[in-house]
Write an enzyme that holds these catalytic residues in place. Structure first.
Site, short mmCIF file in Angstrom:
data_model
loop_
_atom_site.label_atom_id
_atom_site.label_comp_id
_atom_site.label_asym_id
_atom_site.label_seq_id
_atom_site.Cartn_x
_atom_site.Cartn_y
_atom_site.Cartn_z
N HIS A 1 25.65 28.66 11.80
CA HIS A 1 25.50 29.79 10.89
C HIS A 1 24.88 29.32 9.58
O HIS A 1 24.57 28.12 9.42
CB HIS A 1 26.83 30.53 10.70
CG HIS A 1 27.96 29.68 10.18
ND1 HIS A 1 27.89 29.00 8.99
CD2 HIS A 1 29.18 29.39 10.72
CE1 HIS A 1 29.03 28.35 8.79
NE2 HIS A 1 29.82 28.56 9.84
N HIS B 1 26.37 26.20 7.82
CA HIS B 1 25.91 24.91 8.37
C HIS B 1 24.48 24.65 7.90
O HIS B 1 24.10 23.53 7.55
CB HIS B 1 25.89 24.92 9.91
CG HIS B 1 27.23 25.18 10.54
ND1 HIS B 1 27.46 26.25 11.36
CD2 HIS B 1 28.39 24.48 10.49
CE1 HIS B 1 28.71 26.22 11.79
NE2 HIS B 1 29.30 25.15 11.27
N CYS C 1 47.07 21.13 12.63
CA CYS C 1 46.19 22.30 12.54
C CYS C 1 44.94 22.00 13.37
O CYS C 1 44.17 21.09 13.03
CB CYS C 1 45.80 22.61 11.10
SG CYS C 1 44.50 23.87 11.03
N CYS D 1 41.59 22.32 11.40
CA CYS D 1 41.25 21.15 10.57
C CYS D 1 41.10 19.90 11.44
O CYS D 1 40.60 18.89 10.99
CB CYS D 1 42.31 20.86 9.53
SG CYS D 1 42.57 22.13 8.30
N CYS E 1 47.84 27.58 7.65
CA CYS E 1 46.81 26.74 7.02
C CYS E 1 45.91 27.66 6.20
O CYS E 1 45.37 28.64 6.74
CB CYS E 1 45.98 26.03 8.10
SG CYS E 1 44.41 25.41 7.46
N HIS F 1 42.32 28.02 7.74
CA HIS F 1 42.10 28.61 9.06
C HIS F 1 43.02 29.78 9.37
O HIS F 1 42.95 30.36 10.46
CB HIS F 1 42.21 27.52 10.14
CG HIS F 1 41.17 26.47 9.96
ND1 HIS F 1 41.42 25.29 9.29
CD2 HIS F 1 39.87 26.46 10.30
CE1 HIS F 1 40.30 24.59 9.24
NE2 HIS F 1 39.35 25.27 9.83
N LYS G 1 33.92 35.79 2.57
CA LYS G 1 33.95 34.61 3.42
C LYS G 1 33.48 34.99 4.83
O LYS G 1 33.88 36.03 5.36
CB LYS G 1 35.39 34.06 3.46
CG LYS G 1 35.45 32.69 4.04
CD LYS G 1 36.80 32.05 3.95
CE LYS G 1 36.75 30.77 4.77
NZ LYS G 1 37.98 30.07 4.88
N LYS H 1 34.34 35.24 12.11
CA LYS H 1 34.03 35.96 13.36
C LYS H 1 34.74 37.30 13.37
O LYS H 1 34.19 38.31 13.77
CB LYS H 1 34.49 35.12 14.55
CG LYS H 1 33.42 34.16 15.01
CD LYS H 1 33.76 33.59 16.37
CE LYS H 1 32.84 32.43 16.68
NZ LYS H 1 33.39 31.47 17.57
N1 MSP Z 1 33.05 18.21 12.25
C1 MSP Z 1 33.52 18.28 10.92
C2 MSP Z 1 32.78 17.32 10.03
C3 MSP Z 1 32.82 15.88 10.46
S1 MSP Z 1 31.83 14.88 9.42
C4 MSP Z 1 32.16 13.34 9.95
C5 MSP Z 1 33.33 19.70 10.39
N2 MSP Z 1 32.51 20.48 11.07
S2 MSP Z 1 32.17 22.02 10.69
O1 MSP Z 1 31.27 22.49 11.70
O2 MSP Z 1 33.38 22.75 10.50
O3 MSP Z 1 31.45 21.95 9.31
C6 MSP Z 1 30.28 21.19 9.17
C7 MSP Z 1 29.79 21.25 7.74
O4 MSP Z 1 29.41 22.60 7.44
C8 MSP Z 1 30.89 20.86 6.74
O5 MSP Z 1 30.38 20.04 5.72
C9 MSP Z 1 31.32 22.20 6.17
O6 MSP Z 1 31.76 22.11 4.84
C10 MSP Z 1 30.01 22.97 6.24
N3 MSP Z 1 30.25 24.41 6.24
C11 MSP Z 1 30.86 25.15 7.20
N4 MSP Z 1 30.90 26.45 6.75
C12 MSP Z 1 30.33 26.55 5.54
C13 MSP Z 1 30.02 27.58 4.65
N5 MSP Z 1 30.37 28.83 4.86
N6 MSP Z 1 29.30 27.26 3.55
C14 MSP Z 1 28.83 26.00 3.30
N7 MSP Z 1 29.12 25.00 4.12
C15 MSP Z 1 29.99 25.22 5.16
O7 MSP Z 1 33.91 20.00 9.36
#
Ligand code: MSP
Length: 518
Positions: free
Chosen positions: A18, A21, A126, A129, A144, A147, A298, A301
């Site tokens: 999304h 990411h 969790c 997390c 949490c 989540h 925020k 889904k």
């Molecule tokens: N797999 C772990 C990270 C492991 S790093 C060794 C994880 N994955 S995640 O898919 O949940 O998130 C990946 C990255 O995307 C994280 O840095 C997270 O902060 C970022 N984001 C996920 N949703 C986000 C937003 N809504 N806004 C900005 N960044 C966000 O955590």
């Protein structure tokens, strides 16, 4: 500066990518592309985090084998990064056999060193997390806060990592290096978290979590995701406990590791402790970016407001990702939260990229063709106070990037473009032409075109396609390193013909995004 190594967090592949990411990958790519203009070798690592209970459960719920499920979703991430022109050097997947082998060796080394020990434990886990949490991390309902789910009570015999052994060294490192955590206001948060840290569980019993890397020599235990996930930053480079590769020696330590603020604890505490235990140098900086909301809400889904990068591109009928890259990279000051909204996106990129920057180049080239048949005459080549502004803008942009202030750096480019637009308005080359003050008119156009060469270099990390279209029409070499830019790029002689002029960015005028596509 010889090399620049930057990494992103690796994304959980239990869904599709999304805009949150995408925000991180765009920020990192912009940083890496900027440093490619200052070093001979800039390397960007991104990847997918493919193990753990979340993936195990989600794949089972859709009736797929976990590996098959990961392959399907990892492809979606790679496709999204391609669509966004994320110029990563490498995409690591934690299910890669090489990675798995080295993680097992890392684990073994830490066991041999006495930094990992076995211990019976009851705790709250969790799955969101992918870690154990303590009561005080939970909200008043015992959920949490990230989540909105109740952690599961887990009673297991696990391997534990002696995090407490490294507590003092980590505190010292953070205090002695005030720029280690970017932005620095987050360092206090980490120091507070360090006050109460305990040793952490680094494995799960196979009967509870089967999708992961088994502990070498203890098949009943699966290495818990964070040791597996964090190690990606070095396994990708071919780190080996016995014989680190040339690539590892060349790139490590990372210059900046880009992550979201929600996983700062893992990167500034757990990761440092693991590196200290392995006796490997620490990364130079950790950049913790803020979160992106959608229409100030925020993304989730259940709310149905999850926006994907491809849906934005489709709904605005974008062929190139530059506008979205620019918007996301400038969505928030360094480390602060940002927001995506269709309206704001359209307004901002139309104003900055089409009206201010694109039009400036387009009308200047059009006047050059109209008045001078596209030719730069020797009399046009003069010095201008705007050239000092260019030099200043280059230095300011570099300065902001030294602190990974991506949005702040873009603001300096906008200022340069705005000043140049003001210069054109004040000098009114169309009036000079009417009055047949040809040399003065040509000098104004020449000046603007010189500035636009610099603008194309500075905007390149954000908008690589727009920058290359600008550079092409200016006959400017976009691969010029920032420190080598002379404000003498426009050559005397024919520069362009009418047919060669084309807008570098077309306004986004499609009707507001069709929500059904998201
Ligand atoms: N797999 C772990 C990270 C492991 S790093 C060794 C994880 N994955 S995640 O898919 O949940 O998130 C990946 C990255 O995307 C994280 O840095 C997270 O902060 C970022 N984001 C996920 N949703 C986000 C937003 N809504 N806004 C900005 N960044 C966000 O955590």
């Amino acid at each position: 500066m010889e090399k620049f190594y930057t990494t992103t967090a690796i994304d959980y592949v239990n869904g599709a990518p999304h805009i949150g990411h995408a925000y991180e990958k765009i920020l990192t790519d912009v940083i890496c592309r900027h440093f490619s203009q200052r070093t001979s070798d800039a390397y960007m690592l991104t990847g997918c985090d493919e193990h753990g209970i979340k993936i195990q459960k989600t794949s089972a719920s859709v009736g797929m084998q976990p590996q098959e499920f990961c392959d399907m979703n990892a492809a979606k991430f790679a496709d999204a990064w391609k669509l966004l022109d994320i110029n990563y050097s490498q995409l690591i997947r934690t299910t890669n056999p090489e990675h798995k082998k080295i993680v097992q060796k890392i684990f073994k080394k830490l066991v041999e060193k006495g930094d990992i020990y076995k211990h019976s434990y009851t705790g709250l886990y969790c799955a969101g997390c992918e870690c154990f949490v303590s009561e005080k991390d939970l909200d008043e309902n015992g959920f949490c806060p990230n989540h909105k789910a109740k952690p599961e009570v887990v009673e297991e015999e696990n391997y534990f990592f002696k995090l407490t052994k490294y507590k003092d060294a980590i505190i010292k490192h953070i205090k002695e290096n005030p720029n280690f955590i970017v932005p620095s206001f987050r360092a206090n948060e980490v120091l507070n978290q360090l006050e109460n840290i305990e040793d952490i569980s680094v494995s799960r019993v196979k009967s509870n979590v089967s999708w992961g890397i088994p502990v070498d020599g203890d098949d009943n235990q699966i290495i818990y995701v964070w040791i597996d996930a964090l190690s990606n930053y070095i396994t990708a480079l071919g780190y080996d406990t016995e014989n680190p590769s040339e690539k590892f020696k060349k790139y490590w330590p990372a210059d900046v590791q880009v992550i979201g603020k929600d996983i700062l604890k893992f990167h500034s505490i757990y990761w440092l402790a693991i590196l200290m235990a392995l006796e490997i140098p620490l990364p130079k900086h950790i950049l913790a970016h803020g979160w992106i909301t959608i229409d100030e809400t925020k993304m989730s889904k259940s709310l149905g407001n999850v926006v994907s990068p491809s849906s934005v591109m489709e709904s605005f009928e974008m062929v190139e990702p530059d506008a979205l890259r620019y918007y996301m990279a400038t969505a928030a000051p360094c480390g602060k939260d940002g927001n995506y909204s269709d309206n704001d996106f359209k307004e901002k990129v139309n104003a900055h990229l089409a009206n201010s920057m694109g039009n400036l180049l387009n009308r200047t080239l059009s006047m050059l063709v109209k008045y001078f048949d596209g030719e730069i005459k020797p009399e046009f080549v003069v010095d201008s106070p705007l050239f000092a502004d260019c030099k200043k803008a280059i230095e300011e942009v570099k300065h902001h990037f030294n602190y990974y202030e991506v949005a702040e750096a873009a603001q300096k480019i906008t200022e340069l473009v705005d000043n140049t637009n003001k210069f054109v308005t004040d000098s009114a080359p169309w009036t000079l032409a009417k009055e047949e003050k040809w040399n003065e008119c040509g000098q104004v156009l020449y000046t603007v075109l010189e500035v636009m060469c610099v603008v194309s270099s500075l905007i390149y990390p954000y908008c690589p396609n727009i920058a290359s279209k600008m550079a092409k029409q200016l006959s400017y070499d976009l691969s010029t390193k920032l420190d080598d830019i002379e404000i003498k790029n426009i050559k005397v002689g024919k520069l362009i013909s009418k047919e060669e002029i084309s807008p570098v960015f077309l306004r986004l005028d499609s009707e507001l995004a069709d929500k059904s596509k998201k």
